[in-house]
Structure formats: structure tokens, C-alpha cells
Scaffold this motif. Structure first.
Motif, PDB file in Angstrom:
ATOM      1  N   ALA A 191       0.830  -1.203   0.000  1.00  0.00           N
ATOM      2  CA  ALA A 191       0.000   0.000   0.000  1.00  0.00           C
ATOM      3  C   ALA A 191       0.865   1.255   0.000  1.00  0.00           C
ATOM      4  CB  ALA A 191      -0.932  -0.005   1.205  1.00  0.00           C
ATOM      5  N   ALA A 192       1.929   1.231   0.791  1.00  0.00           N
ATOM      6  CA  ALA A 192       2.847   2.375   0.816  1.00  0.00           C
ATOM      7  C   ALA A 192       3.511   2.570  -0.539  1.00  0.00           C
ATOM      8  CB  ALA A 192       3.902   2.170   1.902  1.00  0.00           C
ATOM      9  N   LEU A 193       3.918   1.477  -1.168  1.00  0.00           N
ATOM     10  CA  LEU A 193       4.532   1.560  -2.496  1.00  0.00           C
ATOM     11  C   LEU A 193       3.547   2.111  -3.520  1.00  0.00           C
ATOM     12  CD1 LEU A 193       6.552  -1.788  -2.639  1.00  0.00           C
ATOM     13  CD2 LEU A 193       7.449   0.533  -2.368  1.00  0.00           C
ATOM     14  N   GLY A 194       2.270   1.731  -3.389  1.00  0.00           N
ATOM     15  CA  GLY A 194       1.262   2.268  -4.298  1.00  0.00           C
ATOM     16  C   GLY A 194       1.135   3.772  -4.183  1.00  0.00           C
ATOM     17  N   ALA A 195       1.159   4.285  -2.951  1.00  0.00           N
ATOM     18  CA  ALA A 195       1.074   5.731  -2.729  1.00  0.00           C
ATOM     19  C   ALA A 195       2.296   6.441  -3.280  1.00  0.00           C
ATOM     20  CB  ALA A 195       0.923   6.018  -1.233  1.00  0.00           C
ATOM     21  N   VAL A 196       3.472   5.862  -3.049  1.00  0.00           N
ATOM     22  CA  VAL A 196       4.710   6.464  -3.561  1.00  0.00           C
ATOM     23  C   VAL A 196       4.726   6.449  -5.086  1.00  0.00           C
ATOM     24  CG1 VAL A 196       7.210   6.197  -3.676  1.00  0.00           C
ATOM     25  CG2 VAL A 196       6.026   5.916  -1.485  1.00  0.00           C
ATOM     26  N   ALA A 197       4.292   5.330  -5.681  1.00  0.00           N
ATOM     27  CA  ALA A 197       4.278   5.222  -7.144  1.00  0.00           C
ATOM     28  C   ALA A 197       3.363   6.266  -7.764  1.00  0.00           C
ATOM     29  CB  ALA A 197       3.844   3.819  -7.558  1.00  0.00           C
TER      30      ALA A 197
END
Length: 255
Positions: A191-197
């Protein structure tokens, strides 16, 4: 000139801090959505565990909720007009099939293989679902409650069923908890990676990720969850699946 440089540096720091806060918020929501996996394990390992028939009925309800998530949340708008969407959908199915094949060896369905298959499904749909949650938080500043609830509801019977099979196969409570806490951690990071992406890649909306998740989830449902739910819960499972679809579909309509 120095004032401009200092101002630009401050702006970048604020932007970086904002991205970190968004990523942390997304990670928290991803962990919350996946926490029901741990709840399912707790239910399966109680002193008086849930009976096989009830496990099957709950799995049927969860299967219906997952089907609704595929229909209303994961299949993006314009899916039938975008060949790449179909490719992502098929790729999700293929990835699940081959990873599941490696993990279970495609033995005859039973406690020893069904639990692994469902765990693989929970992981393969949990990662893209969490990415989608993170993208939604970054894009709109808040989580999509309907999608969050649908994921939470569908995760519960997945973990309950798989953990019941783990118990039947002789695994300990600690082993089951380690598996599901690991999936929760992976979901939070995803989920964090999705936000960063979303912040780093202009125009990223997660459509292909959603299509990939839909393919993986649908394959898991057809290959493992629905057959095992019917085997344990009988024909009533069909009614519970429709009810699960209706509940998750209604939640999607509230957005």
C-alpha cells in the motif's frame, strides 16, 4: 537567488514529508484491510474451532464478496476496450496458476494443498489490492471505504478456511500466525509503495494493477476457494455466495 534556492529546498522538503505521511497512511490502511487474515486464524485455532460446515459457508460468503470486488472495484472502466487491460488480467491469472503450481504441486485438493493455495491467493490478490488502496489514498487523500470493507470481509474467510486446513494438517497456531502476519506486513508495504508510485509516476491510476489483481483473484476463486467452500458447506454455500456478492456490491455502490 539564495532566497529562491532556500525556498525551493523548503518546498521539496515539505513535499517529501507529505509523500512520507501519505505512504505511512496508506501502509496503515493496507495493514487494516489485511488484519482480518489474523482474525480468521484466531477463529480457526480456538479451543472450540468453527465447524467445517461453517467454514465452508463463511468461505462461500467471502467468495461472493470477492466476486463483487472483481466486478465493481478491480475491473477498470473501459476494460473491454483496452487490450493491455486484458493482458494484465490474463497475466494475473497465469502468475497465480504457476506460483500455485509450484507451491502445492497440484496435488489432489485437501487440507495439505488447499491451505497453501488459498495463502498464495491471499498474497497474490493482497499485493495488488493494497497497491490500489495506496494509489487511492494518494490520489484522493482518503481511502475508499467500500473497497476497504470488501477487502476486509473477503480476507476473513480466506484466512479462516486456510487456517482450518493448516490445523487439520498439523500446523501450530504460531505457524499460522506467522504466515498471516507476514501477509499483513507485505500488504502494508505494498500500500505504501502504491502511494509512492502514484506521487512519482504522473498519470498512474492503477488500472493495470487492478486488472492483474482481478485475474489472480478470479483464478484462486475458481481453482481453490469456491470448490472447497462447496465441499465443506454444501449447496447452501451458493446462497451465501450470492449474499456476499450483494453485500459487497452494495458497499461499492455507496461510494
Amino acid at each position: 537567488m539564495f532566497l529562491f534556492s532556500d525556498g525551493l529546498t523548503c518546498y521539496r522538503r515539505v513535499q517529501t514529508m507529505g509523500a512520507r505521511v501519505t505512504a505511512l497512511e496508506a501502509a496503515a490502511w493496507g495493514g487494516i484491510a489485511a488484519f482480518s487474515l489474523v482474525v480468521g486464524a484466531w477463529l480457526a485455532f480456538r479451543e472450540r474451532p468453527v465447524s467445517d460446515s461453517r467454514v465452508g459457508l463463511v468461505m462461500g460468503f467471502g467468495a461472493g464478496a470477492l466476486l463483487a470486488a472483481i466486478a465493481y472495484e478491480l475491473v477498470p472502466t473501459g476494460f473491454n476496450q483496452d487490450l493491455l487491460m486484458f493482458s494484465a488480467f490474463g497475466l494475473g491469472a497465469l502468475v497465480f496458476f504457476f506460483v500455485d503450481h509450484l507451491v502445492t504441486g497440484r496435488q489432489s485438493m485437501g487440507a495439505a494443498s488447499a491451505d497453501r493455495s488459498i495463502v498464495v491467493g491471499a498474497l497474490l490478490d493482497g499485493i495488488p489490492e493494497s497497491l490500489v488502496l495506496g494509489i487511492g489514498v494518494a490520489a484522493g487523500g482518503e481511502v475508499a471505504i467500500a473497497f476497504l470493507v470488501a477487502v476486509f470481509i473477503s480476507n476473513l474467510p480466506e484466512a479462516l478456511g486456510a487456517s482450518a486446513f493448516m490445523r487439520a494438517a498439523g500446523h501450530t497456531r504460531g505457524q499460522a500466525y506467522r504466515v498471516w502476519w507476514g501477509v499483513v506486513a507485505v500488504s502494508a508495504v505494498s500500500a505504501a509503495l502504491g502511494a509512492v508510485a502514484y506521487k512519482m509516476v504522473p498519470g498512474s491510476e492503477g488500472g493495470y494493477i487492478e486488472a492483474f489483481a482481478a485475474g489472480a483473484v478470479l483464478t484462486m476463486l475458481a481453482d481453490s476457494m469456491i470448490p472447497e467452500a462447496y465441499k465443506l458447506g454444501g449447496k447452501t454455500t451458493g446462497l451465501l455466495a450470492v449474499l456476499g456478492f450483494a453485500v459487497a456490491g452494495a458497499l461499492s455502490g455507496l461510494e
